[in-house]
Design an enzyme around this catalytic site. Structure first.
Site, PDB file in Angstrom:
ATOM      1  N   TYR A  33       0.937  -1.091   0.191  1.00 42.60           N
ATOM      2  CA  TYR A  33       0.248   0.088   0.088  1.00 42.60           C
ATOM      3  C   TYR A  33       0.756   1.125   0.093  1.00 42.60           C
ATOM      4  O   TYR A  33       2.082   1.127   0.271  1.00 42.60           O
ATOM      5  CB  TYR A  33      -0.882  -0.079   1.144  1.00 42.60           C
ATOM      6  CG  TYR A  33      -0.532   0.255   2.555  1.00 42.60           C
ATOM      7  CD1 TYR A  33       0.746  -0.663   3.374  1.00 42.60           C
ATOM      8  CD2 TYR A  33      -0.587   1.452   3.216  1.00 42.60           C
ATOM      9  CE1 TYR A  33       1.152  -0.555   4.321  1.00 42.60           C
ATOM     10  CE2 TYR A  33       0.250   1.786   4.532  1.00 42.60           C
ATOM     11  CZ  TYR A  33       0.795   0.613   5.083  1.00 42.60           C
ATOM     12  OH  TYR A  33       1.165   0.860   6.199  1.00 42.60           O
ATOM     13  N   ARG A  52       8.652   4.290  -3.925  1.00 42.98           N
ATOM     14  CA  ARG A  52       8.465   3.246  -2.933  1.00 42.98           C
ATOM     15  C   ARG A  52       7.741   2.392  -3.184  1.00 42.98           C
ATOM     16  O   ARG A  52       7.739   0.859  -3.028  1.00 42.98           O
ATOM     17  CB  ARG A  52       8.101   3.894  -1.504  1.00 42.98           C
ATOM     18  CG  ARG A  52       8.243   2.787  -0.606  1.00 42.98           C
ATOM     19  CD  ARG A  52       8.055   3.341   0.911  1.00 42.98           C
ATOM     20  NE  ARG A  52       6.831   4.068   1.192  1.00 42.98           N
ATOM     21  CZ  ARG A  52       6.457   4.715   1.924  1.00 42.98           C
ATOM     22  NH1 ARG A  52       7.294   4.714   3.104  1.00 42.98           N
ATOM     23  NH2 ARG A  52       5.215   5.466   2.079  1.00 42.98           N
ATOM     24  N   ARG A 100      -7.484 -20.330  -3.483  1.00 47.26           N
ATOM     25  CA  ARG A 100      -6.329 -20.390  -2.277  1.00 47.26           C
ATOM     26  C   ARG A 100      -5.195 -21.335  -2.657  1.00 47.26           C
ATOM     27  O   ARG A 100      -5.409 -22.590  -2.686  1.00 47.26           O
ATOM     28  CB  ARG A 100      -7.199 -20.529  -1.072  1.00 47.26           C
ATOM     29  CG  ARG A 100      -6.209 -20.054  -0.032  1.00 47.26           C
ATOM     30  CD  ARG A 100      -7.030 -20.150   1.437  1.00 47.26           C
ATOM     31  NE  ARG A 100      -6.103 -19.992   2.517  1.00 47.26           N
ATOM     32  CZ  ARG A 100      -4.961 -20.658   3.113  1.00 47.26           C
ATOM     33  NH1 ARG A 100      -5.166 -21.940   2.502  1.00 47.26           N
ATOM     34  NH2 ARG A 100      -4.286 -20.472   4.045  1.00 47.26           N
ATOM     35  N   HIS A 102      -0.930 -21.211  -1.467  1.00 46.29           N
ATOM     36  CA  HIS A 102       0.234 -20.470  -0.645  1.00 46.29           C
ATOM     37  C   HIS A 102       1.113 -19.749  -1.936  1.00 46.29           C
ATOM     38  O   HIS A 102       1.465 -18.664  -2.067  1.00 46.29           O
ATOM     39  CB  HIS A 102       1.039 -21.068   0.092  1.00 46.29           C
ATOM     40  CG  HIS A 102       0.317 -21.361   1.398  1.00 46.29           C
ATOM     41  ND1 HIS A 102      -0.734 -22.233   1.709  1.00 46.29           N
ATOM     42  CD2 HIS A 102       0.554 -20.724   2.560  1.00 46.29           C
ATOM     43  CE1 HIS A 102      -1.017 -22.119   2.900  1.00 46.29           C
ATOM     44  NE2 HIS A 102      -0.503 -21.305   3.552  1.00 46.29           N
ATOM     45  N   LYS A 149       6.521  -2.152   2.038  1.00 46.57           N
ATOM     46  CA  LYS A 149       5.163  -1.401   2.689  1.00 46.57           C
ATOM     47  C   LYS A 149       4.206  -2.704   2.404  1.00 46.57           C
ATOM     48  O   LYS A 149       3.161  -2.141   1.545  1.00 46.57           O
ATOM     49  CB  LYS A 149       4.875  -0.152   2.100  1.00 46.57           C
ATOM     50  CG  LYS A 149       4.082   0.823   3.121  1.00 46.57           C
ATOM     51  CD  LYS A 149       4.156   2.036   2.594  1.00 46.57           C
ATOM     52  CE  LYS A 149       2.888   2.874   3.287  1.00 46.57           C
ATOM     53  NZ  LYS A 149       3.107   3.093   4.427  1.00 46.57           N
ATOM     54  N   GLU A 182      11.282   2.125  14.876  1.00 44.49           N
ATOM     55  CA  GLU A 182      10.581   3.092  14.248  1.00 44.49           C
ATOM     56  C   GLU A 182       9.175   3.143  15.043  1.00 44.49           C
ATOM     57  O   GLU A 182       8.930   2.305  15.895  1.00 44.49           O
ATOM     58  CB  GLU A 182      10.342   2.931  12.775  1.00 44.49           C
ATOM     59  CG  GLU A 182       9.664   1.639  12.579  1.00 44.49           C
ATOM     60  CD  GLU A 182       9.260   1.282  10.873  1.00 44.49           C
ATOM     61  OE1 GLU A 182       9.340   2.294  10.245  1.00 44.49           O
ATOM     62  OE2 GLU A 182       9.315   0.389  10.578  1.00 44.49           O
ATOM     63  N   LEU A 207      10.739   0.813   7.855  1.00 42.87           N
ATOM     64  CA  LEU A 207      10.068   1.184   6.684  1.00 42.87           C
ATOM     65  C   LEU A 207      10.898   2.404   6.332  1.00 42.87           C
ATOM     66  O   LEU A 207      11.297   3.500   7.201  1.00 42.87           O
ATOM     67  CB  LEU A 207       8.562   1.596   6.775  1.00 42.87           C
ATOM     68  CG  LEU A 207       8.021   2.084   5.332  1.00 42.87           C
ATOM     69  CD1 LEU A 207       7.754   1.226   4.491  1.00 42.87           C
ATOM     70  CD2 LEU A 207       6.735   2.734   5.615  1.00 42.87           C
TER      71      LEU A 207
HETATM   72  N1  PLP Z   1       6.943   3.349   9.322  1.00 43.10           N
HETATM   73  C1  PLP Z   1       5.702   2.643   9.558  1.00 43.10           C
HETATM   74  C2  PLP Z   1       5.722   1.466  10.149  1.00 43.10           C
HETATM   75  C3  PLP Z   1       4.659   2.967   8.627  1.00 43.10           C
HETATM   76  O1  PLP Z   1       3.753   2.260   8.575  1.00 43.10           O
HETATM   77  C4  PLP Z   1       4.881   4.568   8.098  1.00 43.10           C
HETATM   78  C5  PLP Z   1       3.567   5.130   7.492  1.00 43.10           C
HETATM   79  O2  PLP Z   1       2.407   4.539   7.205  1.00 43.10           O
HETATM   80  C6  PLP Z   1       5.959   5.371   8.393  1.00 43.10           C
HETATM   81  C7  PLP Z   1       6.936   4.747   8.826  1.00 43.10           C
HETATM   82  C8  PLP Z   1       6.071   6.699   7.582  1.00 43.10           C
HETATM   83  O3  PLP Z   1       6.076   6.766   6.337  1.00 43.10           O
HETATM   84  P1  PLP Z   1       5.712   7.616   5.042  1.00 43.10           P
HETATM   85  O4  PLP Z   1       6.422   9.211   5.662  1.00 43.10           O
HETATM   86  O5  PLP Z   1       6.073   7.546   3.891  1.00 43.10           O
HETATM   87  O6  PLP Z   1       4.198   7.945   5.577  1.00 43.10           O
END
Ligand code: PLP
Length: 287
Positions: A33, A52, A100, A102, A149, A182, A207
Site C-alpha cells: 500500500y 517506494r 487459495r 500459498h 510496505k 520506528e 520502513l
Molecule cells: N513506518 C511505518 C511502519 C509506517 O507504517 C509509516 C507510514 O505509514 C511510516 C513509517 C512513515 O512513512 P511515510 O513517511 O512514507 O508515510
C-alpha cells in the site's frame, strides 16, 4: 455525501465497494500500500511515494498495475470525485484473485487495486501538533522485511492499540539491542543534547518513510546537523525534543515516552519549525 472508492477499474460508493473473498490481500496479506498526504487536492511528495510503491511491488514480484502516469490520473480522479482538498489518499495493490494456494497464482493474474480518500481536519491536526503527543514503547515483533510496505500490519495494529489504551498516539518499537526502530505507522526522531537530529538508519529493519527522507533534506537545507543513528528510549527521554514523521502525522512533536516527559514536556522549537518547513515542502512538491 457518500464517499467514492476506486476498485479494479470502477468508481463505486464506498458502502458498496467490495473485493473478492479469494483476493490474496485478504487471505495472505499478499499486498502493498501507499498513503499520500493531500494538500489543496494535490498529492504530496509524489516521487517518493511512487518510487517506494514500485520498489515494494518489485520486492514481492507483483507487477505495477498501470503506469505511473495512468495511476496518477486515477488517484486524482478519485480525489476529485470525493471533493476532498485536505486529506489522505490510500492505495492498495494485491497480487489479485486466485483459488487459495500459498504459492503465487499463474503469471498474468491481474493485481487488484483499491483507492480510497479520507478527509483531514487541518485545524484539528495543527492544534494537536501545538500540544504534542505521547508514545509508548513496545518490543519489536514484526517480520524481517519492514522495508516493504506490505499490508501485513497485525503487529502494528496491536502496538497502536497498546498506545491507545495507554492514552498515547503512537508505539515505538524497541529491538533486541534496546534501540528504537520506528513507530507503528511513523518514523521516530530525537533532537539530542548536542542539538543533533537523529533517526534510525535504513540498514535497520524499518520502513523507508517518504516523509523521513524528505525531512532529512529539508533539515539539512535548514542548516541542522542530521545523523542516521539509533537512540534508546532513555536517550529520547533525556533528549531536547522528540517527534514522529509520516504522511498522516507530517512532523508531530512527542512530549512523553512511556509516561516520562521529553525535554521540557512541551513541543520544542526544532520540531515545530520542521513541521512548518515540511508542510511548505509538501505543498511545493504536490501534483
Ligand atoms: N513506518 C511505518 C511502519 C509506517 O507504517 C509509516 C507510514 O505509514 C511510516 C513509517 C512513515 O512513512 P511515510 O513517511 O512514507 O508515510
Amino acid at each position: 455525501m457518500s464517499r467514492i472508492a476506486y476498485v479494479n477499474g470502477r468508481f463505486t460508493p464506498k458502502s458498496d465497494a467490495v473485493v473478492h473473498i479469494e483476493d490474496r490481500g485478504y487471505q495472505f496479506a499478499d499486498a502493498v500500500y501507499e498513503v499520500w498526504a493531500l494538500f489543496d487536492g494535490k498529492l504530496a511528495d509524489p516521487e517518493g511515494h511512487f518510487a517506494r510503491l514500485e520498489r515494494s511491488l518489485g520486492e514481492l514480484k507483483i507487477p505495477m498495475p498501470m503506469s505511473r502516469a495512468a495511476l496518477t490520473t486515477v488517484l486524482r480522479e478519485t480525489v476529485r470525485r470525493n471533493r476532498i482538498r485536505e486529506g489522505l489518499v490510500y492505495l492498495q495493490v494485491s497480487r489479485g484473485v486466485a483459488t487459495r494456494d500459498h504459492a503465487f497464482p499463474p503469471e498474468g493474474t491481474p493485481p487488484s487495486i483499491v483507492i480510497t480518500v479520507s478527509r483531514v481536519d487541518r485545524e484539528a491536526t495543527e492544534a494537536r501538533a501545538r500540544k504534542g503527543v505521547s508514545v509508548v514503547t513496545t518490543p519489536e515483533n514484526r517480520w524481517g522485511r519492514c522495508d516493504i510496505k506490505t499490508v501485513g500490519l497485525l503487529p502494528n495494529a496491536l502496538a497502536k492499540q497498546k498506545a491507545r489504551e495507554a492514552g498515547a498516539v503512537e508505539a515505538w518499537y524497541v529491538d533486541d539491542l534496546g534501540l528504537v526502530t520506528e513507530g507503528a505507522s511513523s518514523n521516530a526522531w530525537i533532537v539530542d543534547g548536542d542539538g543533533v537530529l537523529r533517526t534510525r538508519d535504513t540498514n535497520a529493519n524499518i520502513l523507508r518513510g517518504v516523509t523521513r527522507l524528505s525531512l532529512l533534506d529539508v533539515a539539512r537545507q535548514a542548516g541542522l546537523k542530521v545523523e542516521e543513528r539509533p537512540f534508546t528510549p532513555d536517550e529520547a527521554v533525556s533528549a531536547r525534543e522528540a517527534f514522529i514523521t509520516g504522511a498522516g502525522t507530517l512532523v508531530l512533536p512527542v512530549v512523553a515516552v512511556d509516561g516520562r516527559p521529553v525535554g521540557s514536556g512541551v513541543p520544542g522549537p526544532v520540531a515545530t519549525r520542521l513541521r512548518a518547513l515540511y508542510i511548505e515542502h509538501a505543498k511545493a512538491t504536490a501534483v
